[in-house]
Design an enzyme around this catalytic site. Sequence first.
Site, PDB file in Angstrom:
ATOM      1  N   SER A 131       0.853  -1.125   0.093  1.00  0.00           N
ATOM      2  CA  SER A 131       0.002  -0.053   0.122  1.00  0.00           C
ATOM      3  C   SER A 131       1.021   1.283   0.080  1.00  0.00           C
ATOM      4  CB  SER A 131      -0.929  -0.003   1.277  1.00  0.00           C
ATOM      5  OG  SER A 131      -1.916  -0.991   1.183  1.00  0.00           O
ATOM      6  N   GLU A 363      -3.929  -4.004  -7.122  1.00  0.00           N
ATOM      7  CA  GLU A 363      -3.909  -2.766  -7.778  1.00  0.00           C
ATOM      8  C   GLU A 363      -4.287  -1.480  -6.772  1.00  0.00           C
ATOM      9  OE1 GLU A 363      -4.788  -1.971 -11.964  1.00  0.00           O
ATOM     10  OE2 GLU A 363      -4.329  -4.174 -12.420  1.00  0.00           O
TER      11      GLU A 363
HETATM   12  N1  COS Z   1      -1.630  11.128 -10.034  1.00  0.00           N
HETATM   13  C1  COS Z   1      -0.796  12.085 -10.090  1.00  0.00           C
HETATM   14  N2  COS Z   1       0.103  12.299  -9.098  1.00  0.00           N
HETATM   15  C2  COS Z   1      -0.182  11.865  -8.080  1.00  0.00           C
HETATM   16  C3  COS Z   1      -1.287  10.760  -7.801  1.00  0.00           C
HETATM   17  C4  COS Z   1      -1.854  10.320  -8.844  1.00  0.00           C
HETATM   18  N3  COS Z   1      -2.935   9.733  -9.023  1.00  0.00           N
HETATM   19  N4  COS Z   1      -1.178  10.226  -6.643  1.00  0.00           N
HETATM   20  C5  COS Z   1      -0.222  10.965  -6.061  1.00  0.00           C
HETATM   21  N5  COS Z   1       0.444  11.794  -6.541  1.00  0.00           N
HETATM   22  C6  COS Z   1       1.583  12.637  -6.372  1.00  0.00           C
HETATM   23  C7  COS Z   1       1.121  13.436  -5.379  1.00  0.00           C
HETATM   24  O1  COS Z   1       0.610  14.899  -5.632  1.00  0.00           O
HETATM   25  C8  COS Z   1       2.580  13.894  -4.708  1.00  0.00           C
HETATM   26  O2  COS Z   1       3.325  14.970  -5.534  1.00  0.00           O
HETATM   27  P1  COS Z   1       4.202  15.993  -4.872  1.00  0.00           P
HETATM   28  O3  COS Z   1       5.265  15.093  -4.206  1.00  0.00           O
HETATM   29  O4  COS Z   1       4.508  16.909  -5.867  1.00  0.00           O
HETATM   30  O5  COS Z   1       3.375  16.695  -3.699  1.00  0.00           O
HETATM   31  C9  COS Z   1       3.381  12.564  -4.602  1.00  0.00           C
HETATM   32  O6  COS Z   1       2.815  11.945  -6.029  1.00  0.00           O
HETATM   33  C10 COS Z   1       3.295  11.617  -3.586  1.00  0.00           C
HETATM   34  O7  COS Z   1       1.794  11.507  -3.345  1.00  0.00           O
HETATM   35  P2  COS Z   1       1.159  11.285  -1.738  1.00  0.00           P
HETATM   36  O8  COS Z   1       1.959  12.157  -0.678  1.00  0.00           O
HETATM   37  O9  COS Z   1      -0.189  11.163  -1.813  1.00  0.00           O
HETATM   38  O10 COS Z   1       1.901   9.853  -1.766  1.00  0.00           O
HETATM   39  P3  COS Z   1       1.619   8.710  -0.627  1.00  0.00           P
HETATM   40  O11 COS Z   1       3.141   8.094  -0.369  1.00  0.00           O
HETATM   41  O12 COS Z   1       0.718   9.189   0.549  1.00  0.00           O
HETATM   42  O13 COS Z   1       0.884   7.316  -1.398  1.00  0.00           O
HETATM   43  C11 COS Z   1      -1.047   6.342  -2.098  1.00  0.00           C
HETATM   44  C12 COS Z   1      -0.302   7.710  -1.781  1.00  0.00           C
HETATM   45  C13 COS Z   1      -1.463   5.780  -0.847  1.00  0.00           C
HETATM   46  C14 COS Z   1      -2.244   6.630  -2.762  1.00  0.00           C
HETATM   47  C15 COS Z   1      -0.140   5.411  -2.892  1.00  0.00           C
HETATM   48  O14 COS Z   1       0.980   5.031  -2.364  1.00  0.00           O
HETATM   49  C16 COS Z   1      -0.847   4.223  -3.774  1.00  0.00           C
HETATM   50  O15 COS Z   1      -1.673   4.262  -4.523  1.00  0.00           O
HETATM   51  N6  COS Z   1      -0.507   3.123  -2.893  1.00  0.00           N
HETATM   52  C17 COS Z   1      -1.178   1.745  -3.379  1.00  0.00           C
HETATM   53  C18 COS Z   1      -0.486   1.242  -4.403  1.00  0.00           C
HETATM   54  C19 COS Z   1      -0.961   0.264  -5.296  1.00  0.00           C
HETATM   55  O16 COS Z   1      -1.841   0.322  -5.901  1.00  0.00           O
HETATM   56  N7  COS Z   1      -0.172  -0.831  -5.393  1.00  0.00           N
HETATM   57  C20 COS Z   1      -0.859  -1.870  -5.947  1.00  0.00           C
HETATM   58  C21 COS Z   1       0.537  -2.743  -6.680  1.00  0.00           C
HETATM   59  S1  COS Z   1       0.753  -2.375  -8.430  1.00  0.00           S
HETATM   60  S2  COS Z   1      -0.434  -3.884  -9.070  1.00  0.00           S
END
Ligand code: COS
Length: 385
Positions: A131, A363
């Site tokens: 995650s 995902e």
């Molecule tokens: N589109 C564009 N940019 C994004 C984004 C998106 N959907 N989501 C996050 N970002 C950007 C943020 O804006 C931030 O940018 P800045 O550093 O410029 O501010 C950066 O990415 C980091 O974002 P955030 O602080 O929200 O990241 P986190 O570490 O808190 O994580 C989650 C966010 C939990 C949503 C992410 O880690 C996630 O999706 N985890 C699940 C992963 C997943 O789906 N794994 C499955 C395996 S692949 S099959």
Amino acid sequence: MDYFLTEEQTMIRDLARQIAEEKVVPVREELDEREEFPWEIMKVLARSDLFGLFIPEEYGGLGKGSLELCIAVEELSRACLGVSTTYAANALGTFPVLLFGSDEQKKKYLPDIAAGKRLVAFGLTEANAGSDAGGIQTTARLEGNEYVLNGTKQWITNGGEAEIYTIIAITDRSKGARGASAFIVEKGTLGFNFGKKEKKMGIRASATRELIFDNCRVPKENMIAKEGMGFIVAMKTLDNSRTGVGAQGVGVAQGALDEAIKFARERHQFGHPIISFQAIQHMLADMATQIEAARSLVYSVARYIDNGAKDISKESAMAKVFATDVAMRVTIDAVQVMGGSGYMREYPVEKMMRDAKILQIYEGTNQIQRNVIGQALIKEAAKRK
Ligand code: COS
């Protein structure tokens, strides 16, 4: 419900349905039992041009969009989620190139992907970064004209079977999420190996393996987008593929409902077919209503993406979380309607219920989807102020 699909979309649905019924249904139990990768079915999908659906025509594809991909995924999922996962993970692995690749990268890789000649896999997850995708440890260090990759990716769908891998690795640890970059790594590259095939609860026709990078050198030109954009590439890739996971949910739920109805018409108790009992009818009614709501949302989000919507994170997370929670509930209820028979491997709903569980996990877990939706609501509210 009639979704007023175009003539082409209807043709795609009918083609995928025909392949699902004629080629997938007869072998799904055996593939599951033997945990066998569905190469023969992949060849059929390739011959039918279904790998090229969402790839632009200039790169050898059919130039269709998210809705067409969802329709194909739904139909395959109705028959077997193991098979549809193999197909959908190929799209997941392709999105980084499609969305962020250079023209040279697109020319080099997309035609083979569109033709189904080479399968693709996406490598983000690691043992300590599920995650928390920003917590990945795999590194890519620039040395001359090459990046040297070190680290291990875990639970990679199509791992070992795919020829092309899109990998997220850290190029500058001090920059946090902005220190990740995306790369294309081809199977056969020195220092790139695979772990053992994982044994899973469901989707057992699909292959899941570790990707092990040990001083694996890839040319500089294999970087996707710019250095530091890897996290964005990964997030946008997931934004684009999660609707497809929703479509998997719709498909498997529909498959389970079909089986439950068929069984309920044939099974007699107390001198009547069990479908004549209101207790069963109410369960079937709830299942059908939930499926239609999930399909409506998945198709709407897919159309939203195809119409050029920019920020699709919230909507694709909604489609994924809603449709996959529906899939879990409906497959559980299908087993319940069928009682002892539903629990037996002789009927397909037992497998559907096992298979459906992964949809709430991969995902991005459904808890992460709710986080994404919650964050979007906060941002929207702040904008309105
Ligand atoms: N589109 C564009 N940019 C994004 C984004 C998106 N959907 N989501 C996050 N970002 C950007 C943020 O804006 C931030 O940018 P800045 O550093 O410029 O501010 C950066 O990415 C980091 O974002 P955030 O602080 O929200 O990241 P986190 O570490 O808190 O994580 C989650 C966010 C939990 C949503 C992410 O880690 C996630 O999706 N985890 C699940 C992963 C997943 O789906 N794994 C499955 C395996 S692949 S099959």
